[in-house]
Design a protein around this motif. Structure first.
Motif, mmCIF file in Angstrom:
data_model
loop_
_atom_site.group_PDB
_atom_site.id
_atom_site.type_symbol
_atom_site.label_atom_id
_atom_site.label_comp_id
_atom_site.label_asym_id
_atom_site.label_seq_id
_atom_site.Cartn_x
_atom_site.Cartn_y
_atom_site.Cartn_z
ATOM 1 N N LEU A 1 11.602 5.754 10.767
ATOM 2 C CA LEU A 1 11.993 4.559 10.017
ATOM 3 C C LEU A 1 13.276 3.965 10.592
ATOM 4 C CD1 LEU A 1 11.847 2.607 7.566
ATOM 5 C CD2 LEU A 1 13.184 4.315 6.300
ATOM 6 N N PHE B 1 13.603 0.218 -1.272
ATOM 7 C CA PHE B 1 13.658 1.634 -1.624
ATOM 8 C C PHE B 1 12.845 1.832 -2.907
ATOM 9 C CE2 PHE B 1 16.253 2.442 1.737
ATOM 10 C CZ PHE B 1 16.914 3.662 1.712
ATOM 11 N N ALA C 1 19.993 -1.441 -0.341
ATOM 12 C CA ALA C 1 18.658 -1.247 -0.932
ATOM 13 C C ALA C 1 18.663 -0.042 -1.867
ATOM 14 C CB ALA C 1 17.619 -1.066 0.170
ATOM 15 N N ASP C 2 19.396 1.000 -1.502
ATOM 16 C CA ASP C 2 19.492 2.214 -2.329
ATOM 17 C C ASP C 2 20.231 1.902 -3.633
ATOM 18 O OD1 ASP C 2 21.130 5.343 -2.319
ATOM 19 O OD2 ASP C 2 18.987 5.043 -2.613
ATOM 20 N N THR D 1 20.592 -0.366 4.368
ATOM 21 C CA THR D 1 20.036 0.819 3.708
ATOM 22 C C THR D 1 20.817 1.144 2.434
ATOM 23 O OG1 THR D 1 19.278 1.696 5.822
ATOM 24 C CG2 THR D 1 19.512 3.265 4.019
ATOM 25 N N VAL E 1 10.124 4.189 1.364
ATOM 26 C CA VAL E 1 10.803 2.987 1.846
ATOM 27 C C VAL E 1 9.764 2.070 2.470
ATOM 28 C CG1 VAL E 1 12.502 2.043 3.460
ATOM 29 C CG2 VAL E 1 12.965 4.195 2.269
ATOM 30 N N GLU F 1 10.594 9.703 -2.835
ATOM 31 C CA GLU F 1 11.282 8.508 -2.365
ATOM 32 C C GLU F 1 10.526 7.900 -1.190
ATOM 33 O OE1 GLU F 1 15.080 10.540 -1.690
ATOM 34 O OE2 GLU F 1 15.962 9.076 -3.050
ATOM 35 N N ASP G 1 11.498 4.617 -5.797
ATOM 36 C CA ASP G 1 11.618 5.941 -6.394
ATOM 37 C C ASP G 1 10.669 6.005 -7.596
ATOM 38 O OD1 ASP G 1 13.504 8.482 -6.394
ATOM 39 O OD2 ASP G 1 13.157 7.908 -8.485
ATOM 40 N N LEU H 1 9.484 -1.398 4.874
ATOM 41 C CA LEU H 1 10.162 -2.358 5.739
ATOM 42 C C LEU H 1 9.214 -3.520 5.998
ATOM 43 C CD1 LEU H 1 12.276 -3.356 7.804
ATOM 44 C CD2 LEU H 1 11.227 -1.809 9.481
ATOM 45 N N LEU I 1 14.060 -4.816 3.099
ATOM 46 C CA LEU I 1 13.993 -3.363 3.019
ATOM 47 C C LEU I 1 13.918 -2.977 1.547
ATOM 48 C CD1 LEU I 1 14.139 -0.857 4.953
ATOM 49 C CD2 LEU I 1 16.548 -0.695 4.321
ATOM 50 N N ARG J 1 12.101 9.750 8.077
ATOM 51 C CA ARG J 1 13.387 9.044 8.141
ATOM 52 C C ARG J 1 13.760 8.650 9.572
ATOM 53 N NH1 ARG J 1 17.523 9.060 4.369
ATOM 54 N NH2 ARG J 1 16.479 10.752 3.223
#
Length: 664
Positions: free
Chosen positions: A509, A531, A638-639, A635, A579, A577, A533, A581, A529, A506
């Protein structure tokens, strides 16, 4: 009788020319801040009598909110001032300022902001209230280069009171890393520091300056002011507790002792007094600062530095005094010399043989120590040519002593390290030419080896004097620190990468995201970006165990990496999780194509031993700048998009939409 008469005449001449016999010249030195250890050298020069010894009575005048030291000096209300590297901007604008000496080799100025979010960055200053002190061009240039529009930051006059930041009256202030952080730490208020060094702006700080008029009217007085001030700085940095006592007794009691001690500690790496002579100015460094200002459009390119950088006249016109003293001392010394010469000659003849043998033994011992040392010991003349290299260099770099002796500095160092050493040699030569002590030098340098590899070394250099006390060369010790550098690199990698997958974590990132957004903002590009899962990962992990789950996560990391470019970033920020970029994409449709490629890749079964595992992925996508102009907003969006994809059954890509939804 005549001998005593000569001594009397000498004493009379010395009294006649002594500064203390003349009336003291009263001058004002305008400080750029309120009284603090930041100006310790000037307090020491007053208290220890260094100014009085050169015929000066100096008033140290502290600043008040809104006061500009440059204008105070140009107006004649002060003869000298303390200013930032923005003195160059004043000079380019036609203001006849002259830089006399540099105190801070690295500028202490930063922007200090209250912490509202742990992940906030310099771009969070947009729309915020920022108190700005005079001569803050360096920090404003930093904001501009970092992609923070100055017209979107509310700039307020500086109150010089950090309590305004503590109480939330403003969101950020221009500050000194040696000063304001102390008060927020004491108040328990979390904060962030943003330094211009993060974008390559590394200027001088707290420069002593005057004007061409003051210099023309009294060149000897200016030289005396400079030398006494630097003498005060050397004393202050060697006796910080004593100077703190002085500040609290005579200048300011507005701060506790712990504050001044904090300042003194913070200033050491900025002044680097053990490596660089206080006051030293490198014309090449000033030219780099001027080029940086020019790149930012703050001043014309190729502005001449002639007249801006002070050059002490070390050949002051004191020939008459010197001639008189030499004549008087010479006459008085002749009889004494004749009386002693025969006795000293006889004694020298008796001792010469014994002294020669002792010297030979001493030289042999030192040669044996150097030749068998594990570190490389070497000497160099002031032209940058090696004059001795110990045999241990062959073990360090693979080259023989003869091969190294023929190498120049550029050949003995990598292209990245050579300028550091050349700058150190230049400072040593400049000090010799100015009649100043040669500054010691310490640096970590990378050196090429004969087999094509490189080795990291720690190099320590000091000056060599001849029997007359004149500096004639340099003595260096080079130590292999490869293992230490490897350990440091490993620790840094562990601190910024996920130990299971090897992906950025994190923290890394967040750093790359801020850099990517700054570049995209500067170049007018779009970035994405994502995300990610994993669907159905928890049942696999719970039923088959963490060992199987870990193998699955490693395979997921590999597949995602294979779907993106080398310049993009794939990070793991939690259990399952991830991510992604994408630093630069043509459009939203381009980002969706990559996201769908990842979704398909992750939907393929994974074989772990006898188990054939099936997972899928929910992927949320947010675009910069359309879906957020700072890292926090991007962020979050995107989440949100990822959770929407999961809510729709998973195995999907969802693009953040404000007010409308759509699954790709």
């Amino acid at each position: 009788m005549w001998f005593h008469l000569a001594l009397t005449l000498v004493a009379a001449v010395l009294v006649l020319f002594a500064p203390s016999a003349r009336a003291l010249d009263k001058v004002v030195l305008q400080l750029k801040w309120t009284h603090a250890f930041q100006f310790a050298g000037y307090y020491a020069a007053v208290e220890k009598g260094f100014y009085r010894e050169v015929g000066l009575e100096v008033e140290l005048r502290e600043a008040v909110p809104g006061l500009d030291p440059v204008e105070e000096v140009l107006s004649g209300r002060a003869a000298y001032g303390v200013g930032n590297s923005s003195l160059l901007l004043a000079r380019s604008a036609g203001k006849p300022v002259v830089a006399l000496a540099v105190v801070f080799q690295h500028s202490p100025v930063v922007i200090m902001a209250r912490e509202y979010e742990a992940t906030q960055g310099v771009h969070n200053l947009i729309g915020k209230r920022l108190m700005v002190e005079p001569q803050s061009d360096e920090l404003l240039a930093y904001l501009d280069q970092a992609g923070v529009p100055l017209d979107r930051v509310e700039q307020l006059p500086h109150s010089f009171n950090p309590q305004d930041l503590i109480e939330g009256k403003v969101d950020a202030i221009t500050a000194y890393v040696t000063n304001e952080p102390f008060f927020l730490e004491q108040a328990g208020v979390p904060f962030h520091l943003y330094t211009p060094r993060s974008v390559g702006i590394d200027f001088y700080g707290d420069n002593l300056f005057t004007t061409e008029q003051v210099l023309k009217q009294g060149p000897e007085r200016v030289r005396a002011m400079r030398e006494a001030s630097l003498r005060g700085w050397r004393y202050a940095m060697a006796h910080p507790e004593e100077v703190i006592d002085l500040i609290m007794a005579k200048y300011s009691q507005r701060h506790p002792r712990a504050f001044y001690q904090f300042e003194a500690r913070q200033m050491v790496p900025l002044l680097m007094p053990e490596l660089i002579e206080i006051g030293y100015m490198n014309p090449g460094r000033w030219r780099h600062i001027a080029d940086t200002y020019a790149d930012l459009g703050l001043m014309p390119r190729d502005v001449s530095l002639d007249g801006f950088l002070y050059e002490p006249d070390l050949k002051a016109d004191l020939k008459g005094l010197y001639a008189a003293l030499v004549l008087l001392l010479g006459v008085s010394a002749i009889a004494f010399y004749i009386h002693r010469v025969n006795r000293r000659l006889a004694l020298a003849l008796m001792e010469s043989h014994e002294a020669h043998e002792a010297l030979s033994r001493s030289e042999e011992r030192h040669r044996l120590l150097a030749d068998h040392a594990s570190d490389v010991i070497w000497t160099m003349d002031l032209q940058g040519r090696f004059t001795y290299v110990s045999p241990s260099v062959e073990k360090l770099r693979g080259y023989t002593v003869d091969e190294v002796m023929r190498q120049s500095l550029d050949e003995a160092l990598t292209p990245e390290s050579a300028p550091i050493a050349v700058d150190g040699l230049s400072r040593a030569i400049a000090a010799v030419q100015a009649g100043l002590p040669v500054p010691d030098f310490r640096a970590e340098l990378e050196q090429p080896c004969k087999d094509g590899s490189t080795v990291w070394t720690e190099v320590t250099v000091t000056g060599i004097r001849n029997e007359s006390g004149v500096f004639v060369g340099l003595l260096g010790v080079t130590r292999n620190i490869s293992e230490r550098k490897q350990a440091e690199a490993k620790m840094l990698h562990m601190a910024r990468h996920d130990p299971l997958t090897g992906l950025p974590n994190r923290a890394l990132l967040a750093d790359r995201l801020q850099q990517a957004m700054a570049a995209a903002r500067r170049d007018g590009q779009v970035l994405a970006l994502m995300f990610i899962d994993l669907d159905k990962f928890k049942p696999i992990n719970d039923s088959l165990g963490h060992a199987v789950g870990d193998v699955l996560l490693v395979e997921v990391a590999r597949r995602v990496r294979n779907c993106v470019r080398e310049s993009d970033t794939v990070a793991r920020i939690g259990g399952d999780e991830f991510v992604v970029l994408l630093r630069a994409v043509d459009s939203e449709s381009g980002a969706l194509a990559v996201a769908d490629k990842i979704r398909v890749a992750l939907g393929q079964p994974v074989c772990v031993g006898e188990h054939r595992l099936g997972v899928s992925a929910s992927i949320g996508v947010a675009m910069f700048p359309a879906h957020g102009e700072d890292d926090l907003a991007l962020t979050q969006h995107a989440d949100i998009a990822m959770y929407e994809a999961k809510a729709r059954g998973g195995d999907a890509v969802y693009v953040f939409r404000a007010g409308e939804a759509g699954v790709a």
